[in-house]
Every structure is written in structure tokens, then in C-alpha cells.
Design an enzyme around this catalytic site. Structure first.
Site, PDB file in Angstrom:
ATOM      1  N   HIS A  35      14.306  -0.619  -3.533  1.00 25.33           N
ATOM      2  CA  HIS A  35      12.881   0.398  -2.889  1.00 25.33           C
ATOM      3  C   HIS A  35      13.737   1.574  -2.644  1.00 25.33           C
ATOM      4  O   HIS A  35      14.664   1.751  -1.915  1.00 25.33           O
ATOM      5  CB  HIS A  35      12.289  -0.347  -1.698  1.00 25.33           C
ATOM      6  CG  HIS A  35      10.881   0.545  -1.464  1.00 25.33           C
ATOM      7  ND1 HIS A  35      11.002   1.555  -0.647  1.00 25.33           N
ATOM      8  CD2 HIS A  35       9.681   0.023  -1.820  1.00 25.33           C
ATOM      9  CE1 HIS A  35       9.531   1.793  -0.757  1.00 25.33           C
ATOM     10  NE2 HIS A  35       9.122   0.938  -1.597  1.00 25.33           N
ATOM     11  N   GLY A  84       3.176   6.325   0.122  1.00 16.44           N
ATOM     12  CA  GLY A  84       2.589   6.449   1.488  1.00 16.44           C
ATOM     13  C   GLY A  84       1.978   7.860   1.656  1.00 16.44           C
ATOM     14  O   GLY A  84       1.871   8.125   2.844  1.00 16.44           O
ATOM     15  N   GLY A  95       1.769  -0.672  -1.158  1.00 16.89           N
ATOM     16  CA  GLY A  95       2.391  -0.425   0.386  1.00 16.89           C
ATOM     17  C   GLY A  95       1.143  -0.925   1.427  1.00 16.89           C
ATOM     18  O   GLY A  95       0.685  -1.838   1.562  1.00 16.89           O
ATOM     19  N   GLY A  96       0.750   0.519   1.810  1.00 20.14           N
ATOM     20  CA  GLY A  96      -0.403   0.548   2.863  1.00 20.14           C
ATOM     21  C   GLY A  96      -1.625  -0.319   2.512  1.00 20.14           C
ATOM     22  O   GLY A  96      -2.006  -0.996   3.468  1.00 20.14           O
ATOM     23  N   GLU A 122      13.024   3.494  -0.173  1.00 19.24           N
ATOM     24  CA  GLU A 122      13.289   3.488   1.237  1.00 19.24           C
ATOM     25  C   GLU A 122      14.592   3.121   1.472  1.00 19.24           C
ATOM     26  O   GLU A 122      15.466   3.549   2.399  1.00 19.24           O
ATOM     27  CB  GLU A 122      12.039   3.154   2.156  1.00 19.24           C
ATOM     28  CG  GLU A 122      10.729   3.855   2.147  1.00 19.24           C
ATOM     29  CD  GLU A 122       9.540   3.108   2.067  1.00 19.24           C
ATOM     30  OE1 GLU A 122       9.685   1.851   2.478  1.00 19.24           O
ATOM     31  OE2 GLU A 122       8.311   3.656   1.974  1.00 19.24           O
ATOM     32  N   SER A 134       0.709   4.811  -3.408  1.00 19.12           N
ATOM     33  CA  SER A 134      -0.581   5.150  -3.034  1.00 19.12           C
ATOM     34  C   SER A 134      -1.766   4.399  -3.585  1.00 19.12           C
ATOM     35  O   SER A 134      -2.796   4.838  -4.053  1.00 19.12           O
ATOM     36  CB  SER A 134      -0.714   6.518  -2.926  1.00 19.12           C
ATOM     37  OG  SER A 134      -0.184   7.089  -2.100  1.00 19.12           O
ATOM     38  N   GLU A 178       7.770   3.905  -9.090  1.00 20.20           N
ATOM     39  CA  GLU A 178       7.378   4.343  -7.850  1.00 20.20           C
ATOM     40  C   GLU A 178       7.797   5.810  -7.610  1.00 20.20           C
ATOM     41  O   GLU A 178       8.900   6.027  -7.006  1.00 20.20           O
ATOM     42  CB  GLU A 178       7.768   3.414  -6.623  1.00 20.20           C
ATOM     43  CG  GLU A 178       7.364   2.148  -6.816  1.00 20.20           C
ATOM     44  CD  GLU A 178       6.899   1.368  -5.354  1.00 20.20           C
ATOM     45  OE1 GLU A 178       5.917   1.135  -4.925  1.00 20.20           O
ATOM     46  OE2 GLU A 178       8.033   1.577  -4.640  1.00 20.20           O
ATOM     47  N   ASN A 237       3.695  -4.774  -0.638  1.00 20.73           N
ATOM     48  CA  ASN A 237       5.040  -4.635   0.141  1.00 20.73           C
ATOM     49  C   ASN A 237       4.538  -4.332   1.515  1.00 20.73           C
ATOM     50  O   ASN A 237       4.165  -3.226   1.780  1.00 20.73           O
ATOM     51  CB  ASN A 237       5.810  -3.436  -0.613  1.00 20.73           C
ATOM     52  CG  ASN A 237       7.022  -3.072   0.237  1.00 20.73           C
ATOM     53  OD1 ASN A 237       7.593  -3.795   1.112  1.00 20.73           O
ATOM     54  ND2 ASN A 237       7.479  -1.837  -0.307  1.00 20.73           N
ATOM     55  N   TRP A 238       4.658  -5.315   2.505  1.00 18.11           N
ATOM     56  CA  TRP A 238       4.475  -5.026   3.730  1.00 18.11           C
ATOM     57  C   TRP A 238       5.249  -3.984   4.546  1.00 18.11           C
ATOM     58  O   TRP A 238       5.000  -3.652   5.775  1.00 18.11           O
ATOM     59  CB  TRP A 238       4.416  -6.275   4.531  1.00 18.11           C
ATOM     60  CG  TRP A 238       2.972  -7.245   4.247  1.00 18.11           C
ATOM     61  CD1 TRP A 238       2.276  -6.996   3.174  1.00 18.11           C
ATOM     62  CD2 TRP A 238       2.608  -8.405   4.890  1.00 18.11           C
ATOM     63  NE1 TRP A 238       1.728  -8.139   3.012  1.00 18.11           N
ATOM     64  CE2 TRP A 238       1.685  -8.822   4.104  1.00 18.11           C
ATOM     65  CE3 TRP A 238       3.323  -9.016   5.918  1.00 18.11           C
ATOM     66  CZ2 TRP A 238       0.955 -10.027   4.430  1.00 18.11           C
ATOM     67  CZ3 TRP A 238       2.713 -10.381   6.328  1.00 18.11           C
ATOM     68  CH2 TRP A 238       1.376 -10.853   5.553  1.00 18.11           C
ATOM     69  N   LYS A 239       6.648  -3.745   3.976  1.00 21.87           N
ATOM     70  CA  LYS A 239       7.615  -2.886   4.717  1.00 21.87           C
ATOM     71  C   LYS A 239       7.741  -3.569   6.328  1.00 21.87           C
ATOM     72  O   LYS A 239       7.815  -4.686   6.390  1.00 21.87           O
ATOM     73  CB  LYS A 239       6.956  -1.339   4.886  1.00 21.87           C
ATOM     74  CG  LYS A 239       6.645  -1.056   3.600  1.00 21.87           C
ATOM     75  CD  LYS A 239       6.484   0.630   3.313  1.00 21.87           C
ATOM     76  CE  LYS A 239       6.073   0.752   1.735  1.00 21.87           C
ATOM     77  NZ  LYS A 239       6.077   2.404   1.390  1.00 21.87           N
TER      78      LYS A 239
HETATM   79  P1  PGA Z   1       2.218   2.957  -0.789  1.00 23.33           P
HETATM   80  O1  PGA Z   1       3.668   2.316  -0.954  1.00 23.33           O
HETATM   81  O2  PGA Z   1       1.312   2.017  -1.635  1.00 23.33           O
HETATM   82  O3  PGA Z   1       1.812   2.759   0.716  1.00 23.33           O
HETATM   83  O4  PGA Z   1       2.376   4.058  -1.207  1.00 23.33           O
HETATM   84  C1  PGA Z   1       4.177   1.769  -2.064  1.00 23.33           C
HETATM   85  C2  PGA Z   1       5.452   1.310  -1.898  1.00 23.33           C
HETATM   86  O5  PGA Z   1       6.459   1.778  -1.175  1.00 23.33           O
HETATM   87  O6  PGA Z   1       5.955  -0.013  -2.692  1.00 23.33           O
END
Ligand code: PGA
Length: 260
Positions: free
Chosen positions: A105, A183, A244-245, A107, A223, A177, A20-22
């Protein structure tokens, strides 16, 4: 016996690892990143998906041609077309080569006020168009401390799957999640992750049946790194990860090759 059956189901489900590049990567940067990661993410045992910002979808779809990488979107609107300035329809995604779409998600739920009802509409619309939803759920730190994690996640799942048939549900990917792990570098323990993923599978069994529960794929996200992936993905009810990251770095190659 039950445990042996669980492990059999686990082996039968193909793992799915999605990045997930966000809101990262310009179209130019996106193509450079795909070219960097392409040689690192080959693994026939898993489905590999890059969920990228809408504007990156077309160049990324071009850049992944001839590889095992599938392209996903990070969001989608639930109407077909019309006066919805700024939104993107399922047809547009499909035409651009999208196979998966992240829905709900945390966010989007937090910053863009997406409710469980909106999430349900998006899940239904994606399925109608043959796009696989990666449906996100998960609790906040407060909810975990209050001891209502499982109740909360079960409610998210029950609403998200309203009017979804069992055959459709089998194709959905659920991403558990915990918000406090996203993050933050604070990955859930394997026990915490497995406990909730197992509870989600039980919930799917209650809504549908055992066969649907055994078929549906449930990811853990929050994470995930090359270091934590092998233990997480070895759990009976964890069928991969939403990342994500680490999906923006060569470490993503390690995550995808967690079993090598
Ligand atoms: P993260 O993000 O791996 O940076 O914690 C995961 C996500 O939001 O899908």
C-alpha cells in the site's frame, strides 16, 4: 470486436470489493462494525473482503463466520519466523483465518519505506502460503503531472511480479490506487482509472500471456464511494475496488451492491 472481447472478459471475472480499515478500530469496535455491516454486504456476484488491523483479525474472523465476508490482513512479513520483533508471518495469518493480504500500500511505501523489491518478496511469500495478495500500485500527483503515470505503474508491476509464475499471477489481485486520490475525496475520473487499469492488464499480458491478462483482477482504489462505484466498476478493466474511508461506514454496503 476487441471491445466485445474485453467486455466478455470483464463479465467472466468476479468483482472483488475489499475494505481497507487502515489503523482504525479496536478489537471491540471491530466486532461492532462487522455486526453493523454484515446485513448490508450480502451480494453473491462479488467477493467481499474486510482487511483489518492485525489485532482485529481473530475477533473479526469469528464475527464473520457464516457470512460471505472474507478476512484480509493489511500487511505481512516475508520471512517464515524468527527474530523479527513486531512482524507477523504468513503462517500466523493463515492460522488466524486470513485469505487475503494487502501488499505494498502507498502508505507502507511512504511511511515504512517499503521498496518494490520488498513488495516482490512479500507477494512471493503470500502466494507460497496460499494467501491472495492485493498488490497496490499507483502514482503521486507529481508523477501524474509529469506524464509518467503509466511508466511508473508498469515498473511497479514488473518488479512486484518477478519470479511469480503465470498460474500464480492469475490469482493475484492488483489494486491501482493513485496516491492523490487516497483519502482526499478526489476520486479519479472513470477515464483516468480505466486507462491505467487497462495499461496494467497490457503489462501483465507482456510479462505472461493473454490468458493471464484476461484472468487477473484489477481494482481501483482512492475515495471510492457508493455514488462513484457503479460507473467505476462498469469499466472494461476495473474488477472492483479497494476502499478505505467508506469501508468503515454503511456506505460500504452500497459499494458492494453497486449493481443492484
Ligand atoms: P480511501 O482509501 O478510499 O479512503 O481513499 C483507499 C485506500 O487507501 O486503500
Amino acid at each position: 470486436m476487441r471491445r466485445a472481447l474485453q467486455m466478455e472478459d470483464n463479465m467472466a471475472r468476479k468483482k472483488i470489493i475489499a475494505g481497507n480499515w487502515k489503523m482504525n478500530m479496536t478489537p471491540t469496535e471491530a466486532v461492532a462494525l462487522v455486526n453493523e455491516l454484515k446485513p448490508l454486504v450480502g451480494n453473491d456476484d462479488v467477493d467481499v473482503v474486510f482487511c483489518v488491523p492485525a489485532i482485529d483479525i481473530i475477533p473479526v474472523a469469528e464475527a464473520v463466520k457464516g457470512t460471505n465476508i472474507k478476512v484480509g490482513a493489511e500487511n505481512m512479513y516475508y520471512e517464515e519466523k524468527g527474530a523479527y520483533t513486531g512482524e507477523i508471518s504468513p503462517n500466523m495469518l493463515k492460522d488466524a483465518g486470513v485469505a487475503y493480504v494487502i501488499i505494498g500500500h502507498s502508505e507502507r511505501r511512504e511511511y515504512f519505506k517499503e521498496t518494490d523489491e520488498i513488495v516482490n518478496k512479500k507477494v512471493l511469500k503470500a502466494l507460497e502460503h496460499g494467501i491472495t495478495p492485493i498488490l497496490c500500485c499507483g502514482e503521486s500527483l507529481t508523477q501524474r503531472e509529469q506524464g509518467i503515470t503509466i511508466d511508473w505503474v508498469r515498473q511497479q508491476i514488473k518488479i512486484a511480479f518477478q519470479n511469480v509464475t503465470a498460474d500464480q499471477a492469475k490469482t493475484v489481485v492488483i489494486a491501482y490506487e493513485p496516491i492523490w486520490a487516497i483519502g482526499t475525496g478526489k476520486v479519479a475520473t472513470t477515464e483516468q482509472a480505466q486507462e491505467v487499469c487497462a495499461a496494467i492488464r497490457v503489462c501483465i499480458g507482456e510479462i505472461y500471456d493473454e490468458a493471464t491478462a484476461a484472468a487477473i483482477r484489477i481494482q481501483y482504489g482512492g475515495s471510492v464511494s457508493g455514488a462513484s462505484a457503479p460507473e467505476l466498476f462498469a469499466q472494461a478493466d476495473i474488477d472492483g475496488g479497494l476502499v478505505g474511508g467508506a469501508s468503515l461506514k454503511p456506505d460500504f454496503g452500497k459499494i458492494v451492491n453497486y449493481n443492484k
